[in-house]
Design a protein around this motif. Sequence first.
Motif, PDB file in Angstrom:
ATOM      1  N   PRO A  24    -114.757  54.355   7.401  1.00 14.46           N
ATOM      2  CA  PRO A  24    -113.350  54.075   7.058  1.00 14.46           C
ATOM      3  C   PRO A  24    -112.447  55.301   7.175  1.00 14.46           C
ATOM      4  CG  PRO A  24    -114.805  53.864   5.127  1.00 14.46           C
ATOM      5  CD  PRO A  24    -115.677  54.002   6.309  1.00 14.46           C
ATOM      6  N   THR A  25    -112.963  56.467   6.864  1.00 16.86           N
ATOM      7  CA  THR A  25    -112.189  57.698   7.034  1.00 16.86           C
ATOM      8  C   THR A  25    -113.019  58.691   7.841  1.00 16.86           C
ATOM      9  OG1 THR A  25    -113.042  58.985   5.166  1.00 16.86           O
ATOM     10  CG2 THR A  25    -111.328  57.356   4.676  1.00 16.86           C
TER      11      THR A  25
ATOM     12  N   GLY B   6    -129.548  66.927  20.245  1.00 13.75           N
ATOM     13  CA  GLY B   6    -128.673  66.868  21.410  1.00 13.75           C
ATOM     14  C   GLY B   6    -127.953  65.548  21.626  1.00 13.75           C
ATOM     15  N   LEU B   7    -128.120  64.579  20.723  1.00 13.54           N
ATOM     16  CA  LEU B   7    -127.367  63.336  20.883  1.00 13.54           C
ATOM     17  C   LEU B   7    -125.889  63.612  20.629  1.00 13.54           C
ATOM     18  CD1 LEU B   7    -129.676  60.649  19.150  1.00 13.54           C
ATOM     19  CD2 LEU B   7    -129.357  61.079  21.602  1.00 13.54           C
ATOM     20  N   VAL B   8    -125.043  63.083  21.491  1.00 14.05           N
ATOM     21  CA  VAL B   8    -123.600  63.258  21.367  1.00 14.05           C
ATOM     22  C   VAL B   8    -123.094  62.356  20.244  1.00 14.05           C
ATOM     23  CG1 VAL B   8    -121.402  62.891  22.552  1.00 14.05           C
ATOM     24  CG2 VAL B   8    -123.370  63.834  23.794  1.00 14.05           C
ATOM     25  N   MET B   9    -122.271  62.928  19.369  1.00 15.38           N
ATOM     26  CA  MET B   9    -121.826  62.197  18.171  1.00 15.38           C
ATOM     27  C   MET B   9    -120.436  61.610  18.426  1.00 15.38           C
ATOM     28  SD  MET B   9    -121.765  63.930  14.418  1.00 15.38           S
ATOM     29  CE  MET B   9    -121.394  62.951  12.959  1.00 15.38           C
ATOM     30  N   GLN B  10    -120.282  60.310  18.179  1.00 15.53           N
ATOM     31  CA  GLN B  10    -118.963  59.665  18.313  1.00 15.53           C
ATOM     32  C   GLN B  10    -118.479  59.241  16.928  1.00 15.53           C
ATOM     33  OE1 GLN B  10    -118.800  56.793  21.935  1.00 15.53           O
ATOM     34  NE2 GLN B  10    -120.920  56.822  21.293  1.00 15.53           N
ATOM     35  N   LEU B  11    -117.215  59.502  16.632  1.00 17.20           N
ATOM     36  CA  LEU B  11    -116.664  59.113  15.331  1.00 17.20           C
ATOM     37  C   LEU B  11    -115.473  58.177  15.542  1.00 17.20           C
ATOM     38  CD1 LEU B  11    -116.602  59.312  12.274  1.00 17.20           C
ATOM     39  CD2 LEU B  11    -115.267  61.405  12.495  1.00 17.20           C
ATOM     40  N   HIS B  12    -115.583  56.973  14.967  1.00 17.93           N
ATOM     41  CA  HIS B  12    -114.536  55.941  15.059  1.00 17.93           C
ATOM     42  C   HIS B  12    -114.032  55.614  13.656  1.00 17.93           C
ATOM     43  CE1 HIS B  12    -116.418  55.153  19.041  1.00 17.93           C
ATOM     44  NE2 HIS B  12    -115.255  54.656  19.372  1.00 17.93           N
ATOM     45  N   PRO B  13    -113.114  56.395  13.125  1.00 21.22           N
ATOM     46  CA  PRO B  13    -112.656  56.146  11.754  1.00 21.22           C
ATOM     47  C   PRO B  13    -111.314  55.408  11.718  1.00 21.22           C
ATOM     48  CG  PRO B  13    -111.936  58.299  12.423  1.00 21.22           C
ATOM     49  CD  PRO B  13    -112.568  57.651  13.640  1.00 21.22           C
ATOM     50  N   GLY B  14    -110.926  55.010  10.509  1.00 21.15           N
ATOM     51  CA  GLY B  14    -109.544  54.606  10.294  1.00 21.15           C
ATOM     52  C   GLY B  14    -109.257  53.128  10.383  1.00 21.15           C
TER      53      GLY B  14
ATOM     54  N   ASN C 147    -118.800  75.573  15.837  1.00 20.96           N
ATOM     55  CA  ASN C 147    -118.935  76.588  16.881  1.00 20.96           C
ATOM     56  C   ASN C 147    -120.343  76.608  17.478  1.00 20.96           C
ATOM     57  OD1 ASN C 147    -116.221  78.032  16.338  1.00 20.96           O
ATOM     58  ND2 ASN C 147    -117.188  77.957  14.330  1.00 20.96           N
ATOM     59  N   GLU C 148    -121.102  75.558  17.163  1.00 21.85           N
ATOM     60  CA  GLU C 148    -122.513  75.523  17.563  1.00 21.85           C
ATOM     61  C   GLU C 148    -122.647  75.177  19.041  1.00 21.85           C
ATOM     62  OE1 GLU C 148    -125.912  76.586  16.109  1.00 21.85           O
ATOM     63  OE2 GLU C 148    -124.282  76.118  14.696  1.00 21.85           O
ATOM     64  N   PRO C 149    -123.275  76.042  19.831  1.00 19.52           N
ATOM     65  CA  PRO C 149    -123.419  75.696  21.249  1.00 19.52           C
ATOM     66  C   PRO C 149    -124.273  74.436  21.383  1.00 19.52           C
ATOM     67  CG  PRO C 149    -124.115  77.970  20.815  1.00 19.52           C
ATOM     68  CD  PRO C 149    -123.942  77.312  19.486  1.00 19.52           C
ATOM     69  N   GLY C 150    -123.896  73.583  22.269  1.00 20.14           N
ATOM     70  CA  GLY C 150    -124.694  72.373  22.504  1.00 20.14           C
ATOM     71  C   GLY C 150    -124.314  71.209  21.619  1.00 20.14           C
ATOM     72  N   PHE C 151    -123.582  71.453  20.542  1.00 20.04           N
ATOM     73  CA  PHE C 151    -123.145  70.330  19.706  1.00 20.04           C
ATOM     74  C   PHE C 151    -121.918  69.691  20.336  1.00 20.04           C
ATOM     75  CE2 PHE C 151    -120.664  69.009  15.739  1.00 20.04           C
ATOM     76  CZ  PHE C 151    -121.276  67.759  15.679  1.00 20.04           C
ATOM     77  N   ARG C 152    -121.901  68.355  20.368  1.00 26.12           N
ATOM     78  CA  ARG C 152    -120.715  67.671  20.908  1.00 26.12           C
ATOM     79  C   ARG C 152    -120.335  66.482  20.029  1.00 26.12           C
ATOM     80  NH1 ARG C 152    -120.883  67.208  26.704  1.00 26.12           N
ATOM     81  NH2 ARG C 152    -120.246  69.377  26.376  1.00 26.12           N
ATOM     82  N   MET C 153    -119.045  66.420  19.720  1.00 28.16           N
ATOM     83  CA  MET C 153    -118.533  65.352  18.859  1.00 28.16           C
ATOM     84  C   MET C 153    -117.274  64.787  19.521  1.00 28.16           C
ATOM     85  SD  MET C 153    -117.571  65.742  14.872  1.00 28.16           S
ATOM     86  CE  MET C 153    -117.396  64.308  13.810  1.00 28.16           C
ATOM     87  N   ILE C 154    -117.258  63.488  19.719  1.00 24.45           N
ATOM     88  CA  ILE C 154    -116.132  62.822  20.376  1.00 24.45           C
ATOM     89  C   ILE C 154    -115.349  62.048  19.328  1.00 24.45           C
ATOM     90  CG2 ILE C 154    -115.471  61.173  22.170  1.00 24.45           C
ATOM     91  CD1 ILE C 154    -118.070  61.900  23.641  1.00 24.45           C
ATOM     92  N   LEU C 155    -114.063  62.376  19.225  1.00 24.07           N
ATOM     93  CA  LEU C 155    -113.220  61.791  18.180  1.00 24.07           C
ATOM     94  C   LEU C 155    -112.348  60.673  18.741  1.00 24.07           C
ATOM     95  CD1 LEU C 155    -111.951  65.040  16.428  1.00 24.07           C
ATOM     96  CD2 LEU C 155    -113.842  63.559  15.722  1.00 24.07           C
ATOM     97  N   PHE C 156    -112.294  59.590  18.006  1.00 31.97           N
ATOM     98  CA  PHE C 156    -111.427  58.457  18.332  1.00 31.97           C
ATOM     99  C   PHE C 156    -110.438  58.273  17.186  1.00 31.97           C
ATOM    100  CE2 PHE C 156    -115.250  57.945  20.726  1.00 31.97           C
ATOM    101  CZ  PHE C 156    -114.882  57.322  21.903  1.00 31.97           C
ATOM    102  N   THR C 157    -109.371  57.552  17.474  1.00 31.80           N
ATOM    103  CA  THR C 157    -108.412  57.291  16.394  1.00 31.80           C
ATOM    104  C   THR C 157    -107.703  55.965  16.603  1.00 31.80           C
ATOM    105  OG1 THR C 157    -106.729  58.317  15.000  1.00 31.80           O
ATOM    106  CG2 THR C 157    -106.287  58.318  17.363  1.00 31.80           C
TER     107      THR C 157
END
Lengths: 462, 462, 462
Positions: A245-246, A293-301, A341-351
């Motif tokens: 939700p957030t 190494g899994l890419v993280m997607q965040l769908h909040p809101g 700042n972690e190399p190799g970490f990836r997070m994809i933000l949606f809104t």
Amino acid sequence: MIHPDRLFPSDSHARRIARELYASIVDLPIVSPHGHTQAGWFAHNEPFPNPAKLFVQPDHYVYRMLYSQGVSLDALEIGVPEIKNPREVWRIFARHYYLFRGTPTRMWLDYEFQELFGLTERFSEQTADFYYDVIDEKLRSPEFLPRALFEKFRIEVLATTDSPLDSLADHQAIRDSGWGGRIIPTFRPDPVVDPDFAGFHDNIRRLGELTGEDTGTWNGYLRALEKSRARFKALGATATDHGHPTAQTADLSPAAAAELFAKILGPNADAVSQELFRAQMLTEMARMSVEDGLVMQLHPGSSRNHNRKIFEKYGRDTGADIPMATDYVHALKPLLGLYGNEPGFRMILFTLDESTYSRELAPLAGHYPCLRLGPPWWFHDSPEGMLRFREMATETAGFYNTVGFNDDTRAFLSIPARHDVARRTDCAYLARLVAEHRLDQDEAFAVARDLTYNLVRQAYRL
Amino acid sequence: MIHPDRLFPSDSHARRIARELYASIVDLPIVSPHGHTQAGWFAHNEPFPNPAKLFVQPDHYVYRMLYSQGVSLDALEIGVPEIKNPREVWRIFARHYYLFRGTPTRMWLDYEFQELFGLTERFSEQTADFYYDVIDEKLRSPEFLPRALFEKFRIEVLATTDSPLDSLADHQAIRDSGWGGRIIPTFRPDPVVDPDFAGFHDNIRRLGELTGEDTGTWNGYLRALEKSRARFKALGATATDHGHPTAQTADLSPAAAAELFAKILGPNADAVSQELFRAQMLTEMARMSVEDGLVMQLHPGSSRNHNRKIFEKYGRDTGADIPMATDYVHALKPLLGLYGNEPGFRMILFTLDESTYSRELAPLAGHYPCLRLGPPWWFHDSPEGMLRFREMATETAGFYNTVGFNDDTRAFLSIPARHDVARRTDCAYLARLVAEHRLDQDEAFAVARDLTYNLVRQAYRL
Amino acid sequence: MIHPDRLFPSDSHARRIARELYASIVDLPIVSPHGHTQAGWFAHNEPFPNPAKLFVQPDHYVYRMLYSQGVSLDALEIGVPEIKNPREVWRIFARHYYLFRGTPTRMWLDYEFQELFGLTERFSEQTADFYYDVIDEKLRSPEFLPRALFEKFRIEVLATTDSPLDSLADHQAIRDSGWGGRIIPTFRPDPVVDPDFAGFHDNIRRLGELTGEDTGTWNGYLRALEKSRARFKALGATATDHGHPTAQTADLSPAAAAELFAKILGPNADAVSQELFRAQMLTEMARMSVEDGLVMQLHPGSSRNHNRKIFEKYGRDTGADIPMATDYVHALKPLLGLYGNEPGFRMILFTLDESTYSRELAPLAGHYPCLRLGPPWWFHDSPEGMLRFREMATETAGFYNTVGFNDDTRAFLSIPARHDVARRTDCAYLARLVAEHRLDQDEAFAVARDLTYNLVRQAYRL
């Protein structure tokens, strides 16, 4: 019915540029890294059902609009396993097709009707039966079986979205079948990390059974999640997805987190501790992503199931989810302070809150190396929504902190239509930049290709 | 001074389409379902006063801008019953007319000057006296009497906004006069449902006297409101209007509501209970609308009388109202949970917070059958404001969950000008959709007519 | 490389108008009332350093984007006093130049490369060394000394931003040198009014020493600030600037303010009292502005040093500031209630939250005589950002409640490029208004001149 220049700028100079850009990318394969199609379709390869069952019942974009104008969900037979009068549902849909004027749903459907089914006269009360008959017949032909369409659509890879409690048997079956289509799962742990999710306690218990871990303890629970992720990864998953939700994250000590987990499992969990738990779990998921190494997607809101009566009668995902104002700058700080700042970490933000594009998301993605911006989501997956996204995000985040297009759909047949709208809209945007001498033409061709094909593969590690 | 192609797209192809669309709707009558003109003008049919009194004193769009640039409200004789030096006020206005460049006020005034008064040279310090003389003379001619203008403007129906404490004698007098103009009241209960309203306690008492109910009790108070609504309905009202600071609604039990009402009437009402009372009253008004069929309008999100010194010296509505961020998704949930799916209930939402168009309002209106979106309001009643509204709302809510245009004006002479800007801007938007092949041309003609005429009549049950 | 029609509308009719408007203002001198250049450059008039030190190290727009795509700040030698391998840093920059496609940074740099250094082939890995050599050589020529560039750029006045603890010796030296360039300081008291500022307590003590006041007492502290302001004014300052996290203001009694000050200086200052202190200090600054006529600038809404690890390693202003949602309507009320109607008081508001343009800022500036709107700031100092500002602010606030352009830059060489983007974008906006017959052509010429030259001089009292 659909025009070859649709979505291109009206001005003839910019239109010419848009046409050329589009011609250079129209034949690129489709990469679909985030969606809600069912692996079972491709595992079993059985015909899609009748037009009403295919186009109306599963598509909340469609019946949401009809409901908003007084069509009852019962008349549309929403929520029933078998539609009794599919032709009648179809006629209701046809009678109200004018409601979709100016919406992306209309563009997608017209594309499907014309490009897939060869229908060229507008869908309406007059043509409803003709449409029904043509579509119904074609659906039973071999060229309209799921695998045939997958190939026809030239999909390079298609990701589904799956619970940690899913056996992934259909994904396994696809692999075992020898068919070459690349269909991969995505790890969506909401059912076992969101205490508000229906059946949460049972889900935790079943997670323990599936993984052989004691999910009654914090450490066992974390190990169970790690094992689940590994299972998804083994079947090709490259990403996780989180529908909170957030965007709130937390940075609790292991002891505090264990204590919180115990509280969540017990009888005294209140809304504050539930939100804190979701927040901490996003951070735990980030830690695991750093590790596996899994890419993280965040769908909040999204305020889910806003219409109580509809939810009680028809259940989840029946069109009553409403976006709300969403903060990222404070909410993500705990997680980013640890892993940003972690190399190799990836997070994809949606809104779902467009006011954050220029205010929070582009500045965040234009700084943190782990962050990328997902494409316009859900209500904003539309020509105007995409233009606003490009106009508000590009000048701060550039093109290269974005990740191409997600069709995010349950409607398999709409995938080419949705990618086509995205490609055309990106070309229209780039054409305007070129026409206004804000981008050189040779660079626009490179960017068009990157937005369509390269960025999504890189972002999702495909 | 005003160009026949004003507000149409610059691109020649889209402009041609806009012209054709506009030509097809320019002659439709004006439907004005929400505004602040005075029924007394049409009851008494006396000449409008001098130019300063007509164009400057009542128009906060005008003197607000002048005040922002250092013109004192005293010099403009704001707040005095009779203007002593109307020509001097007029000259000050003329001297500062350049401040309105690029604003809708400028477009409206130029239209009125040219179309109503035949003035074709730009208003300025040089032409101020000439303008004054021409306008002053025409205002005294029979063609400029209120009823003559009403007919000249081809107004099909005009709604005023009225307090439950108003006798509606002017409305009755219009009916009794035999004149055919349709002028109807709108029920605006703020003075008796908002504890912050000046004279609230007296107002409650007077409401009791007017209705013969004991408004010292919760049930008597509700009955008094129901009777008031019936009185408005008998004089043609089809709608109510609610100007709350927020969109907050509540769902209290009858006992809790009665207790709250007692507290509000007593000496211990604090800000929290006042807000809760307003919230509960919106829900009560919705219940009454379900019962009597009056269309409910909600206008939230203005911080009224922001400038304390101006308020203390010049009173309400003197230009110091400022919009604020407004939430709908949580605020409306209690009311929608009760009546959101009720057949026959209709609620029209307005906003001063444009970030809610795509985030909250279009998704809400694109789902709940009772909801419709009002046109861009107040500061957003402008060409850019209307384009943003269409661009942000249409793709989710479509055209058919909107309700056409509201001129919302105190300035009767500006009504045709305001409708003209709205019609032109809608045609410009539709022309762009057609030029970009996002809407077929025949459909655009139908939509133009719906936006101008059909939707407003349906939405307001006129 | 840069096109003479860049940023003008693609449509040929509007483009022709934009060209003419631009031609009428292109030769106006540059007025730069707000920025972060160093007075020392002009006091000492020594050559600018090598390309990497000049273009990469001080420009957080540049290394922020590189960092977001995985380039380490160490590789760019950020934060070191002397760059060891400037050519290597330069090559990294060149290799990643494609990241800036579609950003204003790219437009500014291309302008500088071509217009200042005569480079006409695109900057890239291939041309990196050539660029380096050409720039490096030119920087050592007399025409590239700071004063020569100042004159070449035709800067009429340039304001720096300075702490009350600064001796302003460089400003004095410029005056003493007899050189005619007008360079003035701006009073930025954040280090002595924001308790969160690094070294706050020391700063207060030093302020006392510099002014001969007892800054351990509230009255002594206020007198010290008044004396500091007078010192700035004596060296030409016409403005103050305030970089607060929020726009919150307060209206405490003198006794309460004195008590709060004592608490802030003591060991028990918490976040709430610190925020209240900043709020009260904005109001005190407004009072002093009423008295001494310095124009007050407010820059709120940045969450500073969001990336903790980067801040700890590289310090302030290293690119990890992120905007956040900002309220003005409630926050400014205490200050405006006191001084909002005061003749001679002027306050210029900036924002990083674009949703406030039409919702709060334009309505506030369109009413209060003291308020003016600053140009789009920081992340919004871009073609799309400027267009959104004009489109969202003009219809309510007009052009004349805005103040022209601020380049706000640390990068002296980018000043002409930045003003050029602003001028072109304003002309493009005005051309659209003219092409759509929303503004007469003769008025557009007047407005173009006002936006470029007159308004900034009036607003900043230059």
